[in-house]
Write a protein that holds these residues in place. Structure first.
Motif, PDB file in Angstrom:
ATOM      1  N   ASP A 141       0.840  -1.198   0.000  1.00 39.65           N
ATOM      2  CA  ASP A 141       0.000   0.000   0.000  1.00 39.65           C
ATOM      3  C   ASP A 141       0.875   1.247   0.000  1.00 39.65           C
ATOM      4  O   ASP A 141       2.078   1.197   0.278  1.00 39.65           O
ATOM      5  CB  ASP A 141      -0.891   0.017   1.249  1.00 39.65           C
ATOM      6  CG  ASP A 141      -2.058  -0.945   1.140  1.00 39.65           C
ATOM      7  OD1 ASP A 141      -2.912  -0.719   0.279  1.00 39.65           O
ATOM      8  OD2 ASP A 141      -2.109  -1.905   1.938  1.00 39.65           O
ATOM      9  N   TRP A 142       0.240   2.389  -0.287  1.00 38.24           N
ATOM     10  CA  TRP A 142       0.905   3.676  -0.111  1.00 38.24           C
ATOM     11  C   TRP A 142       1.373   3.792   1.347  1.00 38.24           C
ATOM     12  O   TRP A 142       0.635   3.467   2.275  1.00 38.24           O
ATOM     13  CB  TRP A 142      -0.035   4.821  -0.442  1.00 38.24           C
ATOM     14  CG  TRP A 142      -0.534   4.817  -1.859  1.00 38.24           C
ATOM     15  CD1 TRP A 142      -1.738   4.347  -2.299  1.00 38.24           C
ATOM     16  CD2 TRP A 142       0.153   5.308  -3.006  1.00 38.24           C
ATOM     17  NE1 TRP A 142      -1.836   4.502  -3.662  1.00 38.24           N
ATOM     18  CE2 TRP A 142      -0.696   5.100  -4.122  1.00 38.24           C
ATOM     19  CE3 TRP A 142       1.398   5.902  -3.213  1.00 38.24           C
ATOM     20  CZ2 TRP A 142      -0.323   5.470  -5.418  1.00 38.24           C
ATOM     21  CZ3 TRP A 142       1.764   6.269  -4.504  1.00 38.24           C
ATOM     22  CH2 TRP A 142       0.904   6.053  -5.584  1.00 38.24           C
ATOM     23  N   ARG A 147       3.801   2.047   2.771  1.00 40.02           N
ATOM     24  CA  ARG A 147       4.450   0.831   3.267  1.00 40.02           C
ATOM     25  C   ARG A 147       5.873   0.719   2.727  1.00 40.02           C
ATOM     26  O   ARG A 147       6.183   1.159   1.613  1.00 40.02           O
ATOM     27  CB  ARG A 147       3.642  -0.398   2.875  1.00 40.02           C
ATOM     28  CG  ARG A 147       2.210  -0.378   3.417  1.00 40.02           C
ATOM     29  CD  ARG A 147       2.184  -0.622   4.905  1.00 40.02           C
ATOM     30  NE  ARG A 147       1.960  -2.030   5.190  1.00 40.02           N
ATOM     31  CZ  ARG A 147       2.117  -2.574   6.383  1.00 40.02           C
ATOM     32  NH1 ARG A 147       2.544  -1.844   7.405  1.00 40.02           N
ATOM     33  NH2 ARG A 147       1.883  -3.852   6.558  1.00 40.02           N
ATOM     34  N   ALA A 202       1.648   2.363  -5.364  1.00 37.86           N
ATOM     35  CA  ALA A 202       1.207   1.145  -4.677  1.00 37.86           C
ATOM     36  C   ALA A 202       0.986   0.043  -5.710  1.00 37.86           C
ATOM     37  O   ALA A 202       0.880   0.293  -6.914  1.00 37.86           O
ATOM     38  CB  ALA A 202      -0.071   1.423  -3.892  1.00 37.86           C
ATOM     39  N   ALA A 249      -0.023   2.264   6.270  1.00 36.89           N
ATOM     40  CA  ALA A 249      -0.713   2.476   4.996  1.00 36.89           C
ATOM     41  C   ALA A 249      -1.596   3.723   5.058  1.00 36.89           C
ATOM     42  O   ALA A 249      -2.161   4.050   6.104  1.00 36.89           O
ATOM     43  CB  ALA A 249      -1.563   1.255   4.653  1.00 36.89           C
ATOM     44  N   THR A 301      -3.396  -0.807  -7.411  1.00 37.88           N
ATOM     45  CA  THR A 301      -4.399  -1.052  -6.372  1.00 37.88           C
ATOM     46  C   THR A 301      -4.012  -2.268  -5.545  1.00 37.88           C
ATOM     47  O   THR A 301      -3.564  -3.279  -6.083  1.00 37.88           O
ATOM     48  CB  THR A 301      -5.780  -1.292  -7.009  1.00 37.88           C
ATOM     49  OG1 THR A 301      -6.139  -0.157  -7.806  1.00 37.88           O
ATOM     50  CG2 THR A 301      -6.845  -1.502  -5.934  1.00 37.88           C
ATOM     51  N   VAL A 302      -4.184  -2.156  -4.231  1.00 36.88           N
ATOM     52  CA  VAL A 302      -4.010  -3.289  -3.321  1.00 36.88           C
ATOM     53  C   VAL A 302      -5.342  -3.532  -2.632  1.00 36.88           C
ATOM     54  O   VAL A 302      -5.900  -2.632  -1.999  1.00 36.88           O
ATOM     55  CB  VAL A 302      -2.913  -3.021  -2.272  1.00 36.88           C
ATOM     56  CG1 VAL A 302      -2.837  -4.167  -1.265  1.00 36.88           C
ATOM     57  CG2 VAL A 302      -1.563  -2.830  -2.955  1.00 36.88           C
ATOM     58  N   ARG A 323      -4.066  -8.916   0.029  1.00 38.97           N
ATOM     59  CA  ARG A 323      -3.390  -9.096   1.320  1.00 38.97           C
ATOM     60  C   ARG A 323      -3.596 -10.512   1.845  1.00 38.97           C
ATOM     61  O   ARG A 323      -2.681 -11.126   2.399  1.00 38.97           O
ATOM     62  CB  ARG A 323      -3.920  -8.073   2.321  1.00 38.97           C
ATOM     63  CG  ARG A 323      -3.673  -6.617   1.914  1.00 38.97           C
ATOM     64  CD  ARG A 323      -4.139  -5.645   2.987  1.00 38.97           C
ATOM     65  NE  ARG A 323      -4.193  -4.278   2.482  1.00 38.97           N
ATOM     66  CZ  ARG A 323      -5.278  -3.695   1.992  1.00 38.97           C
ATOM     67  NH1 ARG A 323      -6.428  -4.365   1.983  1.00 38.97           N
ATOM     68  NH2 ARG A 323      -5.238  -2.460   1.540  1.00 38.97           N
TER      69      ARG A 323
END
Length: 440
Positions: A252-253, A255, A328, A362, A379-380, A385
């Motif tokens: 993620d953004w 991380r 991300a 995140a 995109t996550v 996850r």
């Protein structure tokens, strides 16, 4: 259960299908090789369209962002492909070159990639070489047209140029066999609102302690498209010389990723330079960092350099390892065991341990003014996850197959259990049907 009512032949066909589904599954602790893979082989994206590069811009085939292509690069070759780009989009065109598994290569052999405007002016250059391992393996270079820079602006036609770098020049290798190519163009829209054009001034560059604990078996994929998801933890696999395995870590953004690889001890004597390689690629397959270790038969490890947290503003930095951590998405860890290990230590397999650590908090990313292509590139999701923990590669069969493998149930036992269930279900259906028939 129409297939059951279809009679014995339908039931046999179902069994054959089940055998096909179950055959590739291996229990943890068994041989850590993907089904159908071979050392040095590369798994191209399913459905990739084959295109032929052109010796000049005239007649060059068009590549569409969001799609994946296959091509071929001859010795000393220079091939062109055509792109049509919008003014506001940043374009990324990763090219992965795959030499034959038994090809002879030098440290400086590889490919060079550039994206050029309609006048032939290069926007960027990038190259990828085989390095000290002297081992044929997939190498990836990234062509790029970045919106907002001084060069290569505006909508229109652009050209992708892929050049093969042969140490002694074109045509000197004997035999000079082509290298396969995988090309995966992508676009990133501009931000919905203008933000800072300065790179983050500070970030924690200290190297943290790698994860410890029991290692879990996780076989990597044989290409970017089949990369196996991993999360923070300790992961174990086995490689034979010449083999390359791909993993992906959803980030993620905000991380921050740390990774290292360890090559276990093995009987034998001698030194192999560049024996194990660990490379990191960003969501558009651009190289972030790579590291290689020399091997003497003793346990050794190699780690990636410190990397910043994932931030949009990293693109304004100077260092390549910082600018490439700019969005991300899935970050790819690639392991390669040099083919030269064979001469000193045999064919193995060799135990390799991958340690992955993810730090940072995140947060939401920048709002884009449009959609990237492909649409899920940056995109996550929650599913991503979860898959990183479980190792699922997609589809509903993953969980069932993992349960079978984790339980240590043999294929024959699985078939017996399933067939028994089908038999009971079929008899119950027949009983209900008999009970519903009118009596005289």
């Amino acid at each position: 259960m129409a297939w059951w009512r279809g009679g014995r032949s339908a039931r046999l066909r179902a069994v054959v299908v089940l055998l096909g589904l179950c055959a590739p599954v291996a229990a943890p602790g068994g041989p850590a090789f993907a089904a159908g893979a071979r050392p040095g082989g590369y798994g191209f994206a399913p459905g990739a369209r084959t295109v032929a590069g052109s010796a000049g811009t005239a007649g060059a085939e068009r590549l569409e962002p969001g799609r994946t292509y296959r091509s071929s690069l001859p010795a000393g070759g220079r091939l062109y492909y055509r792109l049509r780009l919008a003014a506001a989009d940043t374009a990324y065109v990763p090219v992965t070159a795959v030499p034959p598994a038994d090809a002879a290569v030098t440290a400086t052999d590889g490919i060079r990639v550039s994206v050029r405007d309609a006048h032939g002016t290069p926007c960027t250059y990038d190259s990828a070489r085989f390095g000290a391992g002297l081992s044929p393996r997939p190498v990836t270079a990234l062509g790029q047209r970045e919106a907002g820079k001084a060069l290569c602006q505006g909508a229109g036609t652009y050209w992708l140029l892929v050049e093969r770098l042969d140490a002694d020049g074109p045509g000197t290798a004997a035999p000079a066999r082509p290298w396969a190519l995988e090309i995966a163009p992508a676009t990133e829209p501009g931000p919905a609102r203008a933000g800072s054009t300065a790179a983050p001034r500070t970030w924690d560059s200290a190297t943290p302690e790698p994860p410890t604990g029991a290692a879990r078996d996780r076989t990597g994929g044989d290409g970017f498209a089949s990369a196996r998801p991993v999360a923070q933890g300790v992961w174990r696999t086995a490689l034979v010389p010449g083999e390359t395995r791909f993993y992906k870590v959803p980030l993620d953004w905000g991380r921050q990723l740390h990774a290292s690889a360890e090559l276990g001890p093995h009987a034998g004597h001698g030194y192999v330079g560049g024996a194990l390689g660990l490379s990191l690629h960003n969501p558009v397959r651009g190289t972030v960092d790579d590291a290689f270790l020399g091997y003497t038969g003793l346990r050794r490890s190699v780690a990636l350099g410190p990397l910043p947290p994932v931030e949009y503003a990293n693109r304004h930095a100077v260092q390549a390892a910082v600018t490439s951590v700019r969005f991300a998405g899935d970050y790819y860890l690639v392991l390669h065991l040099s083919e030269r290990m064979t001469g000193t230590y045999g064919r193995g397999p060799f135990g390799v341990t991958l340690r992955v650590r993810v730090d940072g908090r995140a947060h939401a990313g920048p709002g884009y003014a449009g959609d990237p292509r492909p649409g899920d590139l940056f995109t996550v999701t929650g599913h991503d996850r979860e898959a990183a923990v479980t190792g699922a590669t997609g589809g509903g069969d993953d969980r069932a197959m993992r349960l079978v493998a984790a339980g240590g149930i043999g294929l024959g036992t699985v078939l017996l259990l399933v067939l028994a269930g089908w038999t009971v279900a079929g008899r119950r259906a027949q009983t209900r049907a008999s009970a519903q028939k009118p009596t005289a």
